[in-house]
Write a protein that holds these residues in place. Structure first.
Motif, short mmCIF file in Angstrom:
data_model
loop_
_atom_site.label_atom_id
_atom_site.label_comp_id
_atom_site.label_asym_id
_atom_site.label_seq_id
_atom_site.Cartn_x
_atom_site.Cartn_y
_atom_site.Cartn_z
N GLY A 61 0.83 -1.20 0.00
CA GLY A 61 0.00 0.00 0.00
C GLY A 61 0.86 1.25 0.00
N LYS A 62 0.67 2.10 1.01
CA LYS A 62 1.43 3.34 1.11
C LYS A 62 2.54 3.27 2.15
CE LYS A 62 -2.19 6.45 -0.54
NZ LYS A 62 -2.89 7.73 -0.33
N ASP A 63 2.80 2.08 2.66
CA ASP A 63 3.85 1.91 3.67
C ASP A 63 5.02 1.13 3.10
OD1 ASP A 63 2.47 3.15 5.86
OD2 ASP A 63 1.16 1.40 5.92
N SER A 64 6.21 1.58 3.45
CA SER A 64 7.41 0.89 2.98
C SER A 64 8.49 0.99 4.04
CB SER A 64 7.90 1.52 1.67
OG SER A 64 9.08 0.88 1.24
N SER A 93 7.53 6.73 2.81
CA SER A 93 6.14 6.98 2.45
C SER A 93 6.03 6.92 0.93
CB SER A 93 5.71 8.35 2.96
OG SER A 93 4.42 8.67 2.49
N ILE A 94 5.16 6.04 0.42
CA ILE A 94 5.04 5.85 -1.03
C ILE A 94 3.58 5.96 -1.44
CG2 ILE A 94 7.09 4.36 -1.09
CD1 ILE A 94 5.21 1.96 -1.29
N LEU A 150 -7.93 -6.48 6.63
CA LEU A 150 -9.26 -5.93 6.34
C LEU A 150 -9.16 -4.47 5.90
CD1 LEU A 150 -11.81 -7.20 9.01
CD2 LEU A 150 -11.48 -7.97 6.67
N ALA A 151 -8.32 -3.71 6.60
CA ALA A 151 -8.12 -2.31 6.22
C ALA A 151 -7.51 -2.22 4.83
CB ALA A 151 -7.22 -1.62 7.24
N ALA A 152 -6.56 -3.13 4.53
CA ALA A 152 -5.93 -3.14 3.20
C ALA A 152 -6.96 -3.51 2.13
CB ALA A 152 -4.77 -4.14 3.19
N LEU A 153 -7.85 -4.47 2.45
CA LEU A 153 -8.88 -4.89 1.48
C LEU A 153 -9.87 -3.76 1.23
CD1 LEU A 153 -9.89 -7.23 -0.22
CD2 LEU A 153 -11.24 -8.01 1.73
N GLN A 154 -10.24 -3.05 2.29
CA GLN A 154 -11.13 -1.89 2.12
C GLN A 154 -10.49 -0.87 1.19
OE1 GLN A 154 -11.93 0.30 5.72
NE2 GLN A 154 -13.53 1.54 4.80
#
Length: 607
Positions: free
Chosen positions: A264-267, A288-289, A384-388
C-alpha cells in the motif's frame, strides 16, 4: 490539458535537468529528473500510459517547471534536494528524516564528539544516520568508556590555553579526560586519539586493535609500562566489542546491504552495514510511497536518501534488484566518495543469504508499522483495512461470504459458501449446496441457483447481510450473481469476482478486470477466502461422488453392504482401485469371504 501546459510541453529542451509537476493551487506534486527532459516529460502524456500513479499525476497537473543542468548527476542531486525540501505527494519520501541523529566529530583543535540532528558544512565529520537512538547512545557510551574525549564546550584555541583561561574539571580527576584545557595533552596526541575513535565509528575495530597492539609493544620496549598498561586495557575492551560483532563474510570486504518491504502506502527499508566482513550496524528507514509504486523506483529513492548526507559509502552496495537510474546513482556515489562503487545483485551464496536476512528485517519493521496502524484504527485487522483500501469500499468488510461451484463434467454438481468474520473463517456459518435445477456443466446457471437460494433465505430469516460477497470466477459468474441479487431487490451491496488465472478482480458493470498489488495483504486475504471456498466445495463434491459410486456399484454386489463398500473406498481411494486390487489386498480389509464376492463380481463384469 490546458493551453499553458500544452505550450510548455512543445518547448521542452533536449537537455538533462529536473522537472516539477504543479497542481491548480501551485503546489508541487511530483519532482523527477531526466537525461533528456523533452523525451522524459512528454512520455507522461502518452495515450498508452497505464500506471495508476502516472495517470493521477497527469490528471492533477496544471503547470510544469523545469531546471536545466549540465549533467544527469547534477539533476539527480537537485531532484533529491527538492524532494527533501517539498516532500511532493507522488514522490517516495523519507518519513521522520529530521529525527535521525548523527554522531559529530567537530573540526576543532581539540575535537568534541557528541550527538546532533543538525548537519552543517563546517568541516566536521558526521557518522550516521542512526535510525535507532539507543544504538547511537550505546556507541557514545562505548567511546567515553575507552577514550578520554573532552565533554566540555570550552573554546580551546592555542591562545586561550596559553593564557591559562580554563581549569580542569572533575572529568580529569576521574581519568575521563586528559586536560587539554590546561595544555596537559598536546593537540597532536589528542587528535591521534580522535583518529582511533573515528576508526571505531567506521567499524575498523580489528585494524584499531592491531595498531594499538603495536603501540603497546613499543611502549614496553621503551619501558613505558604505565602507558602500555593503558593501551592493554583499551585493547581488551575493543577485543570484547569485536568478538560481539557477527562475522558474515570471509572476504573481509566493506559493503552495505539494502532490502525493502512495502505494501500500500507503507514501505520499510533495512540497511546492514558490513565492515571488514563483520556486521557492525543495522539501520531502518521508513518510507512513504504512493500505491502502485514499483520496487526499482523505491530502491532508487532509498539509496539516494541514505547516502545524501554523510553516511559512509562502501565499495559494494548489495541489493535484491537493480535500482532505477542505476548508472546515474553510481556516478553520483563515485563522485561523493572519490572511489569505485558498484551494485551487486547476488544470485546464490552468503550474500544472497544476507539479502534474505535483511529482507526479513524490513518485513518485520513493516509489520510493526501495520500493527501500529491497526491500533490507531481500533484493533482492526490490517488485511481488512488493506482490502477496504484495495476495493475502495466505504465500510470495513467485516463479514465476507464467498461462493464456489464444483463438478466434474456436470456430474454431482455442488456449491460451497464460506464465511469470514473480521478476517477469520467462521466455520459454523459455512453452507453446502447440492445443485438441483441444473443438468450438465453450467457454472453460470449453478451460481444463479445458489445465490438465489442463499439470499432468499437470508431475506426470510432477517439475517445480517454480508459487507462483501465474493464469487470464485470471472465476469460470467459475477454477472450471474448480480442478476439474481438485483432480482431479489438488493441494491446497496458490494460484490466481486476473483479469477484464478492472474488473480484479477472483476467488479459489476466493468468489462475489464483490475489487479491488486501482489504484495497487498488485502489480496492475500481474498486468496485465502477463495482457496477455503474451493477446498470446502471440492471436499463436499468428493463426498457426494463417493456416496454415489458406493450406492450404485459396490452395494449391487449381493452380500456387500454400505459399510463394507465405504471401507473399500476409504482404503483404496476409488472404485477403479478396488477393481484392480488382488484378492489378498481385498481380504486384508473386508475378510476372505467378502473379498471373494467382490472379486468374483468384477471378474464376471469384465468377461
Amino acid at each position: 490539458m490546458n493551453s499553458k501546459l500544452e505550450l510548455q510541453l512543445k518547448n521542452l529542451p533536449s537537455q538533462p535537468g529536473v522537472y516539477q509537476f504543479l497542481n491548480k493551487n501551485g503546489k508541487i506534486i511530483y519532482v523527477g529528473k531526466a537525461k533528456n527532459l523533452r523525451n522524459r516529460v512528454r512520455s507522461y502524456f502518452q495515450n498508452n500510459v497505464t500506471s495508476p500513479k502516472t495517470l493521477a499525476i497527469v490528471e492533477k497537473t496544471e503547470e510544469l517547471q523545469i531546471v536545466v543542468t549540465d549533467s544527469e548527476v547534477e539533476a539527480l542531486i537537485l531532484e533529491n534536494n527538492l524532494i527533501k525540501q517539498f516532500k511532493p505527494r507522488y514522490n517516495v519520501n523519507l518519513k521522520d528524516d529530521k529525527s535521525y541523529p548523527f554522531i559529530k566529530v567537530t573540526n576543532e583543535l581539540f575535537p568534541r564528539i557528541y550527538p546532533t540532528r543538525h548537519l552543517l558544512n563546517d568541516g566536521s565529520k558526521y557518522f550516521g544516520p542512526y535510525t535507532d537512538v539507543k544504538s547511537m547512545k550505546a556507541s557514545l557510551r562505548m567511546i567515553n568508556q575507552i577514550f578520554r574525549i573532552r565533554s566540555c564546550k570550552l573554546d580551546l584555541t592555542e591562545e586561550n590555553i596559553n593564557a591559562k583561561k580554563f581549569k580542569v574539571c572533575l572529568d580529569y580527576h576521574i581519568k575521563k579526560c586528559d586536560g587539554p584545557c590546561e595544555g596537559l595533552i598536546s593537540a597532536v596526541a589528542y587528535n591521534e586519539m580522535v583518529k582511533e575513535v573515528i576508526q571505531l565509528l567506521k567499524g575498523r575495530t580489528d585494524e584499531l586493535i592491531k595498531s594499538l597492539t603495536e603501540k603497546m609493544n613499543n611502549a614496553v620496549e621503551n619501558l613505558e609500562f604505565e602507558k602500555a598498561a593503558e593501551l592493554r586495557d583499551k585493547i581488551n575492551q575493543l577485543t570484547s566489542i569485536s568478538s560481539k560483532q557477527k562475522i558474515v563474510s570471509d572476504d573481509f570486504d566493506d559493503r552495505d546491504i539494502f532490502a525493502i518491504a512495502f505494501e500500500g502506502k507503507d514501505s520499510s527499508c533495512s540497511v546492514f552495514n558490513i565492515r571488514d566482513g563483520k556486521l557492525i550496524g543495522k539501520k531502518q528507514l521508513r518510507l512513504s510511497i504512493e500505491e502502485g509504486e514499483e520496487l526499482p523506483h523505491i530502491y532508487s529513492a532509498a539509496i539516494k536518501f541514505y547516502y545524501q548526507d554523510f553516511a559512509e559509502i562502501p565499495k559494494e552496495i548489495v541489493l535484491e534488484i537493480e535500482p532505477e537510474d542505476k548508472d546515474a546513482i553510481l556516478e553520483w556515489l563515485i563522485q561523493k566518495v572519490n572511489n569505485k562503487v558498484k551494485f551487486v545483485i547476488p544470485q546464490r551464496g552468503d550474500l544472497k543469504s544476507l539479502v534474505k536476512m535483511c529482507k526479513e528485517n524490513a518485513m518485520l519493521q513493516l509489520k510493526e508499522i501495520q500493527i501500529q496502524k491497526m491500533k490507531n484504527l481500533g484493533n482492526v485487522p490490517y488485511p481488512l483495512a488493506a482490502l477496504q483500501r484495495d476495493l475502495r469500499l466505504k465500510n470495513l468488510p467485516k463479514k465476507i461470504e464467498c461462493f464456489d461451484i464444483s463438478n466434474i463434467q456436470g456430474s454431482d454438481s455442488v456449491a460451497s459458501m464460506v464465511v469470514f468474520v473480521d478476517g477469520k473463517p467462521k466455520k459454523s456459518l459455512y453452507r453446502k449446496f447440492i445443485i438441483k435445477s441444473i443438468e450438465g456443466p453450467d457454472d453460470f446457471a449453478s451460481m444463479r441457483e445458489v445465490i438465489e437460494r442463499r439470499y432468499s433465505k437470508l431475506l426470510t430469516e432477517n439475517e445480517t447481510f454480508p459487507d462483501l460477497i465474493m464469487v470464485d470466477g470471472g465476469k460470467g459468474q459475477l454477472s450471474s450473481a448480480v442478476e439474481i441479487l438485483n432480482k431479489l431487490g438488493f441494491r446497496n451491496y458490494n460484490i466481486i469476482g476473483l479469477a484464478k488465472r492472474l488473480e484479477e478482480v472483476f467488479f459489476p458493470g466493468k468489462s475489464e478486470p483490475e489487479t491488486i498489488a501482489k504484495t497487498s495483504s488485502g489480496l492475500k486475504l481474498l486468496q485465502q477466502i477463495r482457496d477455503e471456498a474451493h477446498r470446502f466445495a471440492i471436499t463436499f463434491h468428493r463426498q457426494r461422488r463417493s456416496k454415489r459410486i458406493i450406492s450404485t456399484e459396490l452395494t449391487e454386489i449381493k452380500g456387500i453392504g454400505t459399510q463394507t463398500a465405504k471401507l473399500l473406498i476409504e482404503k483404496f481411494g476409488s472404485l477403479e482401485a478396488v477393481k484392480s486390487s488382488s484378492l489378498e489386498e481385498l481380504a486384508s480389509v473386508i475378510g476372505i469371504k467378502k473379498a471373494e464376492l467382490v472379486k468374483s463380481h468384477f471378474n464376471q463384469s469384465t468377461e
